[in-house]
Design a protein around this motif. Sequence first.
Motif, PDB file in Angstrom:
ATOM      1  N   GLU A 185       0.652  -0.977   0.055  1.00 14.54           N
ATOM      2  CA  GLU A 185      -0.188   0.555   0.057  1.00 14.54           C
ATOM      3  C   GLU A 185       0.875   1.169   0.036  1.00 14.54           C
ATOM      4  N   LEU A 186       2.128   1.091   1.051  1.00 18.05           N
ATOM      5  CA  LEU A 186       2.659   2.098   0.247  1.00 18.05           C
ATOM      6  C   LEU A 186       3.190   2.748  -0.234  1.00 18.05           C
ATOM      7  N   GLY A 187       3.979   1.379  -1.298  1.00 15.86           N
ATOM      8  CA  GLY A 187       4.428   2.020  -2.823  1.00 15.86           C
ATOM      9  C   GLY A 187       5.391   1.860  -3.484  1.00 15.86           C
ATOM     10  N   THR A 188       6.244   2.334  -1.972  1.00 21.10           N
ATOM     11  CA  THR A 188       7.779   2.471  -2.749  1.00 21.10           C
ATOM     12  C   THR A 188       8.792   1.785  -3.178  1.00 21.10           C
ATOM     13  N   VAL A 189       8.598   1.112  -2.565  1.00 22.61           N
ATOM     14  CA  VAL A 189      10.176   0.030  -2.645  1.00 22.61           C
ATOM     15  C   VAL A 189      10.186  -1.663  -3.439  1.00 22.61           C
ATOM     16  N   HIS A 190      11.098  -0.644  -4.015  1.00 25.19           N
ATOM     17  CA  HIS A 190      11.499  -2.031  -5.332  1.00 25.19           C
ATOM     18  C   HIS A 190      12.213  -3.266  -4.237  1.00 25.19           C
ATOM     19  N   LEU A 191      11.608  -3.752  -4.439  1.00 25.65           N
ATOM     20  CA  LEU A 191      12.168  -5.248  -3.912  1.00 25.65           C
ATOM     21  C   LEU A 191      13.050  -5.826  -3.900  1.00 25.65           C
ATOM     22  N   GLU A 192      14.390  -6.655  -3.898  1.00 27.28           N
ATOM     23  CA  GLU A 192      15.411  -7.088  -5.230  1.00 27.28           C
ATOM     24  C   GLU A 192      14.851  -8.765  -6.057  1.00 27.28           C
ATOM     25  N   GLN A 193      14.850  -8.626  -6.409  1.00 32.58           N
ATOM     26  CA  GLN A 193      14.191  -9.487  -6.890  1.00 32.58           C
ATOM     27  C   GLN A 193      15.634 -11.381  -6.509  1.00 32.58           C
ATOM     28  N   ARG A 194      14.446 -12.343  -6.491  1.00 33.77           N
ATOM     29  CA  ARG A 194      14.987 -13.647  -5.910  1.00 33.77           C
ATOM     30  C   ARG A 194      14.857 -14.541  -6.531  1.00 33.77           C
ATOM     31  N   VAL A 195      14.499 -15.792  -6.691  1.00 31.73           N
ATOM     32  CA  VAL A 195      14.305 -16.994  -7.659  1.00 31.73           C
ATOM     33  C   VAL A 195      13.869 -17.514  -5.869  1.00 31.73           C
ATOM     34  N   VAL A 196      12.421 -18.331  -5.994  1.00 28.81           N
ATOM     35  CA  VAL A 196      11.954 -18.249  -5.396  1.00 28.81           C
ATOM     36  C   VAL A 196      10.874 -19.631  -5.627  1.00 28.81           C
ATOM     37  N   VAL A 197      10.462 -20.461  -5.123  1.00 33.22           N
ATOM     38  CA  VAL A 197       9.868 -21.818  -5.294  1.00 33.22           C
ATOM     39  C   VAL A 197       8.264 -21.951  -3.970  1.00 33.22           C
TER      40      VAL A 197
END
Length: 648
Positions: free
Chosen positions: A26-38
């Motif tokens: 909702e805050l909409g400001t953080v670009h999360l680090e891309q990770r390979v997840v399963v």
Amino acid sequence: MIAPMKRVSLVVMDAHREASLKTLRELGTVHLEQRVVVSDRLTELLEEKTKVEKILATLNEYAAKLKAQKKAAPQIEAPAGGSLRERAAAIMSQVNDLELERKALAEKLASLSIEQGRFTGWGDFNPRDLQFLKDCGTEIRLYELAEVSFKSLPKELNYIVLQKSKMLFRIATVGGEIPGETPLVLGGHSLSELNAFVAEAQKREGEIEGRFEALSSLKGTLEEERDSLGVQIEFETARAGMDALEDAPATTSVAWVSGYAPVEAADALKGAAKANGWALILTDPSESHSPPTLLKNSPLVRITKPVFDFLGTVPGYREYDISSSFLVFFSVFFAMIFGDAAYGLLILAGAIAVAVKSSKAGGKTPDIVKLLFLMAGATIVWGGVNGAWFAIPHESLPPFLVALIIPHFNSIGPPVEFPLFMQSVFNLPQYPPTGELKTRWSIQFFCFSLALIHILLARVSRIKKELPSLSAVSHVGWGMVVFALYLLVLNMLLGIPMQDFVVPMIGIGMGIVFVFSDQNGGNFFKNILKNLGNFFQLFLKAVGCFGDIISYIRLFAVGLAGGMIAYNFNTMAIPEGGLGEGATFVIRLVAAVLILVLGHGLNLALTALAVIVHGVRLNLLEFAGNHLEMEWSGYEYKPFALKQKLKQ
């Protein structure tokens, strides 16, 4: 400009992982680090999204077909009530059922087509009648025989010739068989029945096509479902990508996530952390980090974004934002490559039409259209001062258009003296060449001067960025080398006498480059010694500068080629003798209009391609690549946010 970023490290209670991510979204400001997840949930969502996209692709095909035919989709009642997921599932179920039925019909039609092919030559008869005769003791067999086989039939054989041609005989035997020949295998239906089955199947195919067209009007529901699944996938990726303490009690276990946010969003993040009990660390990205790139430019400069999006180029976080210079120089390059004011008016008319259509639809004028307005204006100005209007010779232009031409670009005007300051700086001849050579000489001089300005701008940008490091001084040396090489190019290609200081300036400039190019800290004299191994590389860069300056002649060459193509089409359409009189005039006039429309249309298309190839190249390769040394290694800033928020 490239917005500065902060590295964000956020620690939350593992039990509140989902709630914290929702707040962060909702805050909409953080670009999360891309990770390979399963995760099982992520796999399920991805599979569901694939199914929706497959169905949506089918409906989009029908929507596009209707649009091409300028037809409206047949009205159909949308699934009533229920959630978005349930309504989407109902539409998908209908499409899947229709796909299965269509596939079954295709197989049935293929089988019927084979049966039709087998019986077409025999006419319309009922195979059940032959079976009845067989049951009554009289067996009739049908054969297709070559002429040789027909002539060798046993004399005692009872048969009837039903059809014959030069190569084929169709016969019916009564009671007997033909040794070595295989009779026609009878089906269960007559030819008329087969035709009826085919017509019925084709009719149902048409009904299915109509149903698909009607369902295409409901594709908006599937698009909403696809977007909803995309949001869920993004959220699940973030949730599954959070690290957590292992073997810790559920009440004390924590999870954490890392990313990047613009500096101006720091206060909002701190407020959210305080309100939700998060542990928040904001730091400046180190050299080992690779933050996303967020460009912050004025509305005017932002109109270049569609071009960069089309090219798929994003500057690295520590590189340069060339949007402003790109806007200016690309406008000039565009104008010089198109080169014709009339072409600029056509582009302007097209841009106005699109803008009006967008306005009537209630939308904003797209940035690409705004960019075309600027490009068209630049082309009109450049073509006007050159006297280029559909490649019509200057002597045939009306006086008010001739008055717009700059004297140095007027091939029918008298020789014009160069300004005194130019004569003293460049050793220019007092009088330039005459006729068309005068115009070409002036445009080439402009191309090389444009190259000098463009390349020096890159070196000034590097000086500003590298100060107070001593390495910034090396770009002063490169600037001296570029200016001296520019004068050398003018001498070699335009015959301008070379100043005595050119060669010494190249030597002094290269000396400055050699001394200061590696002064990034440490012992001053040791850094100079390091450059001994780079001497050959520096020499090649200097040669590259020479090639870069000459490379800008492409603006003149491509513009000249386009002008010559346009002129030749004009000559083909309207020969020197005119169009004649009477009926000949009418025929030649129609032919002339067709030649002019097709010829100039082709020239416009080729020139547009040349703009992409040459206009973009000079900005991204010669300017940004060779002199700013950009690698375009960045990736776009895409915050973890609700899509509705991003659209605002």
